[in-house]
Motif scaffolding. Sequence first.
Motif, PDB file in Angstrom:
ATOM      1  N   ILE A  94       1.203   4.249  -2.782  1.00 11.76           N
ATOM      2  CA  ILE A  94       1.147   5.708  -2.519  1.00 11.76           C
ATOM      3  C   ILE A  94       2.154   6.209  -2.799  1.00 11.76           C
ATOM      4  CG2 ILE A  94       0.905   7.396  -0.596  1.00 11.76           C
ATOM      5  CD1 ILE A  94      -0.528   5.178   0.949  1.00 11.76           C
ATOM      6  N   ALA A 127       0.927  -0.982   0.010  1.00 14.62           N
ATOM      7  CA  ALA A 127       0.008  -0.033   0.180  1.00 14.62           C
ATOM      8  C   ALA A 127       0.918   1.206  -0.064  1.00 14.62           C
ATOM      9  CB  ALA A 127      -0.917  -0.037   1.224  1.00 14.62           C
ATOM     10  N   ARG A 182      -7.662  -1.527   0.235  1.00 17.62           N
ATOM     11  CA  ARG A 182      -6.890  -0.590   1.216  1.00 17.62           C
ATOM     12  C   ARG A 182      -6.574   0.906   0.728  1.00 17.62           C
ATOM     13  NH1 ARG A 182      -4.719  -3.919   5.013  1.00 17.62           N
ATOM     14  NH2 ARG A 182      -3.974  -6.203   4.553  1.00 17.62           N
ATOM     15  N   ILE A 183      -6.710   0.869  -0.482  1.00 20.88           N
ATOM     16  CA  ILE A 183      -6.443   2.337  -0.996  1.00 20.88           C
ATOM     17  C   ILE A 183      -7.720   2.703  -1.902  1.00 20.88           C
ATOM     18  CG2 ILE A 183      -4.762   3.627  -2.495  1.00 20.88           C
ATOM     19  CD1 ILE A 183      -2.664   2.257  -1.746  1.00 20.88           C
ATOM     20  N   LEU A 204      -6.383  10.555  -1.847  1.00 24.98           N
ATOM     21  CA  LEU A 204      -6.224   9.002  -1.707  1.00 24.98           C
ATOM     22  C   LEU A 204      -6.452   9.002  -0.329  1.00 24.98           C
ATOM     23  CD1 LEU A 204      -3.283   7.000  -2.694  1.00 24.98           C
ATOM     24  CD2 LEU A 204      -3.707   7.006  -0.545  1.00 24.98           C
ATOM     25  N   SER A 259      -9.862   2.224  -7.101  1.00 25.29           N
ATOM     26  CA  SER A 259      -8.746   1.314  -6.279  1.00 25.29           C
ATOM     27  C   SER A 259      -7.871   0.473  -7.000  1.00 25.29           C
ATOM     28  CB  SER A 259      -9.870   0.514  -5.285  1.00 25.29           C
ATOM     29  OG  SER A 259      -8.847  -0.341  -4.144  1.00 25.29           O
ATOM     30  N   TRP A 262      -6.148   5.875   2.506  1.00 24.86           N
ATOM     31  CA  TRP A 262      -5.378   4.498   2.775  1.00 24.86           C
ATOM     32  C   TRP A 262      -6.170   4.105   4.195  1.00 24.86           C
ATOM     33  CZ3 TRP A 262      -0.305   4.004   5.541  1.00 24.86           C
ATOM     34  CH2 TRP A 262       0.024   2.652   5.844  1.00 24.86           C
TER      35      TRP A 262
END
Length: 365
Positions: free
Chosen positions: A135, A131, A253-254, A243, A288, A245
């Motif tokens: 990012i 993750a 997750r994102i 974004l 996502s 998270w």
Amino acid sequence: MTAALRIAVIGAGYWGPNLARNFRSAPDWELAAICDLDPDRARQVSEQVGGVATTTSLDSVLADPGIDAVAIATPARTHHDIAVAALRSGKHVVVEKPLADSRERGAAMVAEAAARGLVLMADHTYCYTPAVLKIRELIEEEALGDILFIDSVRINLGLIQPDVDVFWDLAPHDLSILDFVVPGGLTPATVSAQGADPLGSGKSCVGYLSIPLAGGAMAHVHVNWLSPTKIRQMVIGGSRRTLVWDDLNPQQRISVYDRGVDITQVSAASRAERAAATVSYRLGDTWSPALPEREALSAMAAEFAGAIAGGRAARTDGRSGLRVLSVLEAAGRSLASGSAAAVEHEAAPVALEAALPEPELEAIA
């Protein structure tokens, strides 16, 4: 074929077993030994990973020319002495967070590694999660645009630590992530911290940390030992996209939102007309990204080996650990003064041989 590097794990408590398991299974590494003052605990971890040598003597580990590196998973107050002793023995070092228990001692570790041409790496584990790597990738390719704000929340019920406050316990995770994903790293001029101790424990159990970023942006970190619910969430707002998270949502997750505020430069007769005309709201799609399944510590172990083999700094090297310590110490000064505190960035000169006496190895193993 290149021979695997040999590593010893120092400390078989909470984090040591995780390090041992990942170094044991890593193709670049051979787990040579587990060292802990408690022989039963060391043997238990050894059995969990299929059996490796155990010892209660750090001295014997550092004297072994066949061991290339050590992974330190002991209390933060011991990191400096063990790391310096290992570096002076010619061994590369990876240290669990935080790098040290003070900026001064962390700077000494960084200086020692640099003087000896060895790799000193901070085990900022979150920076090796799929993750956080995604990012960083999205920010680097400017998918979010310019960063406008970052809000990070890390709260749960306990564990209240006996020797550190909630900032030193939980915030290193968030600060290391910010240092990893923010262009140029985490180098604020000042920070502001607010803490509360409603239990009367003698230390902050709830904390808020405000960190100015480049271009007028702001990062805000909330850490808390007293929340009945566990939240691990970071929101990064950009000029193009935002974004979110959520580390506790394995299905998604994102999330990336094509939503935000657009500012357009226009000419208008009055300030009110100009303000109304320049602000518009964008409501677009949400998506996502797919994330690979890989344990973060496995990626960390691979990065440690790659840095040693390539003679380069690790992605989360000692200096990244030092930047985290700099913010933590500034946060402490801010708590004490009730106002913003300056962040020190340049390592103070250290006379290594005079300032860093040889530690009593048996006492800190």
